[in-house]
Design a protein around this motif. Structure first.
Motif, mmCIF file in Angstrom:
data_model
loop_
_atom_site.group_PDB
_atom_site.id
_atom_site.type_symbol
_atom_site.label_atom_id
_atom_site.label_comp_id
_atom_site.label_asym_id
_atom_site.label_seq_id
_atom_site.Cartn_x
_atom_site.Cartn_y
_atom_site.Cartn_z
ATOM 1 N N HIS A 5 0.849 -1.198 0.000
ATOM 2 C CA HIS A 5 0.000 0.000 0.000
ATOM 3 C C HIS A 5 0.884 1.248 0.000
ATOM 4 N N PRO A 6 0.603 2.230 -0.872
ATOM 5 C CA PRO A 6 1.445 3.425 -0.951
ATOM 6 C C PRO A 6 1.459 4.241 0.343
ATOM 7 N N GLY A 7 0.423 4.115 1.156
ATOM 8 C CA GLY A 7 0.387 4.825 2.429
ATOM 9 C C GLY A 7 1.487 4.361 3.366
ATOM 10 N N ILE A 8 1.785 3.085 3.324
ATOM 11 C CA ILE A 8 2.856 2.538 4.163
ATOM 12 C C ILE A 8 4.200 3.094 3.702
ATOM 13 N N ILE A 9 4.386 3.198 2.402
ATOM 14 C CA ILE A 9 5.616 3.778 1.844
ATOM 15 C C ILE A 9 5.697 5.258 2.226
ATOM 16 N N LEU A 10 4.569 5.948 2.140
ATOM 17 C CA LEU A 10 4.519 7.362 2.503
ATOM 18 C C LEU A 10 4.902 7.563 3.968
ATOM 19 N N GLU A 11 4.372 6.711 4.829
ATOM 20 C CA GLU A 11 4.694 6.814 6.256
ATOM 21 C C GLU A 11 6.202 6.640 6.480
ATOM 22 N N ARG A 12 6.801 5.696 5.782
ATOM 23 C CA ARG A 12 8.256 5.478 5.891
ATOM 24 C C ARG A 12 9.040 6.698 5.409
ATOM 25 N N LEU A 13 8.585 7.267 4.283
ATOM 26 C CA LEU A 13 9.269 8.448 3.744
ATOM 27 C C LEU A 13 9.186 9.622 4.713
ATOM 28 N N LEU A 14 8.010 9.820 5.322
ATOM 29 C CA LEU A 14 7.851 10.919 6.271
ATOM 30 C C LEU A 14 8.746 10.725 7.499
ATOM 31 N N LYS A 15 8.814 9.498 7.980
ATOM 32 C CA LYS A 15 9.680 9.211 9.129
ATOM 33 C C LYS A 15 11.148 9.423 8.767
ATOM 34 N N LYS A 16 11.522 8.971 7.579
ATOM 35 C CA LYS A 16 12.909 9.099 7.124
ATOM 36 C C LYS A 16 13.323 10.574 7.035
ATOM 37 N N LYS B 175 -2.077 4.308 7.209
ATOM 38 C CA LYS B 175 -2.388 3.050 7.909
ATOM 39 C C LYS B 175 -2.905 1.984 6.939
ATOM 40 N N GLY B 176 -3.041 2.366 5.664
ATOM 41 C CA GLY B 176 -3.500 1.401 4.657
ATOM 42 C C GLY B 176 -4.995 1.174 4.674
ATOM 43 N N LYS B 177 -5.747 2.045 5.333
ATOM 44 C CA LYS B 177 -7.200 1.886 5.449
ATOM 45 C C LYS B 177 -7.962 2.612 4.351
ATOM 46 N N ARG B 178 -7.251 3.439 3.604
ATOM 47 C CA ARG B 178 -7.890 4.240 2.567
ATOM 48 C C ARG B 178 -6.986 4.289 1.351
ATOM 49 N N LYS B 179 -7.613 4.321 0.169
ATOM 50 C CA LYS B 179 -6.838 4.403 -1.069
ATOM 51 C C LYS B 179 -6.271 5.805 -1.250
ATOM 52 N N LEU B 180 -5.190 5.876 -1.974
ATOM 53 C CA LEU B 180 -4.555 7.150 -2.303
ATOM 54 C C LEU B 180 -5.025 7.545 -3.699
ATOM 55 N N GLU C 43 3.608 13.895 -3.967
ATOM 56 C CA GLU C 43 4.828 13.728 -4.773
ATOM 57 C C GLU C 43 5.533 15.061 -5.000
ATOM 58 N N GLU C 44 4.761 16.093 -5.266
ATOM 59 C CA GLU C 44 5.354 17.411 -5.488
ATOM 60 C C GLU C 44 6.017 17.921 -4.212
ATOM 61 N N LYS C 45 5.332 17.792 -3.097
ATOM 62 C CA LYS C 45 5.849 18.296 -1.815
ATOM 63 C C LYS C 45 7.105 17.540 -1.365
ATOM 64 N N LEU C 46 7.143 16.239 -1.629
ATOM 65 C CA LEU C 46 8.291 15.423 -1.209
ATOM 66 C C LEU C 46 9.342 15.265 -2.301
ATOM 67 N N SER C 47 9.137 15.934 -3.433
ATOM 68 C CA SER C 47 10.063 15.874 -4.576
ATOM 69 C C SER C 47 10.246 14.444 -5.082
ATOM 70 N N LEU C 48 9.140 13.735 -5.192
ATOM 71 C CA LEU C 48 9.154 12.376 -5.752
ATOM 72 C C LEU C 48 8.818 12.447 -7.231
ATOM 73 N N GLU C 49 9.175 11.402 -7.946
ATOM 74 C CA GLU C 49 8.848 11.336 -9.364
ATOM 75 C C GLU C 49 7.332 11.315 -9.540
ATOM 76 N N GLU C 50 6.847 12.124 -10.466
ATOM 77 C CA GLU C 50 5.406 12.242 -10.696
ATOM 78 C C GLU C 50 4.796 10.893 -11.082
ATOM 79 N N GLY C 51 3.752 10.534 -10.398
ATOM 80 C CA GLY C 51 3.028 9.307 -10.697
ATOM 81 C C GLY C 51 3.507 8.083 -9.937
ATOM 82 N N SER C 52 4.586 8.222 -9.193
ATOM 83 C CA SER C 52 5.136 7.043 -8.510
ATOM 84 C C SER C 52 4.190 6.489 -7.441
ATOM 85 N N LEU C 53 3.607 7.357 -6.618
ATOM 86 C CA LEU C 53 2.678 6.877 -5.584
ATOM 87 C C LEU C 53 1.383 6.351 -6.204
#
Length: 165
Positions: A12-23, A47-52, A61-71
């Protein structure tokens, strides 16, 4: 990001997002407010309870400077994984089973393998011929025999004692 996609494909992309925010040592609440989202929404996603959705994925992606469309792509891969796991779940053809047969439970939430004995008993006690045939098709014959052997059958007719007649 292709390496990242392959590495996290199906998660789930939310789990990846949580890791990125912690990092990056970014708190969820201020981050959510900075992109114009409700903190509860972001929390449900992490928490993976809702779709992104795509609009929110683009903001993040813009705020975290990630490649567009990756999440958004990670969400798509996660959805594909979920759909495949649903397809693998073995369930009988529910169009052939009356919902009233399972009046006391939600028929779509039955664990057909764990509750096989109860399902077989119920269908053979209360089901019609079509439902019995579907259960015979779905379960192995030894499973059916085992379940029916455990059933205590009480006769519905009273037999007269020949000595008292």
């Amino acid at each position: 990001m292709n390496i990242l996609i392959e590495k996290y494909k199906g998660i789930h992309p939310g789990i990846i997002l949580e890791r990125l925010l912690k990092k990056k040592a970014i708190s969820q609440r201020p981050f959510a407010l900075s992109i114009g989202e409700h903190p509860q929404t972001l929390n449900a996603i992490t928490k993976g309870k809702r779709k992104l959705n795509i609009a929110l994925a683009l903001k993040i992606e813009e705020k975290l400077s990630l490649e567009e469309g990756s999440l958004a792509l990670l969400q798509t891969y996660f959805d594909i994984k979920e759909e495949k796991s649903k397809a693998k779940q073995n369930t009988p053809d529910l169009t052939l089973l009356r919902k009233s047969l399972f009046w006391d439970t939600d028929i779509s939430k039955i664990d057909w393998q764990k509750k096989s004995i109860a399902v077989i008993k119920r269908v053979f006690e209360r089901g019609n011929a079509i439902e019995m045939e579907e259960i015979k098709r779905f379960y192995k014959s030894d499973q059916i025999k085992k379940a029916l052997d455990q059933t205590v059958r009480k006769p519905y007719t009273i037999y007269k004692n020949k000595e008292n007649t």
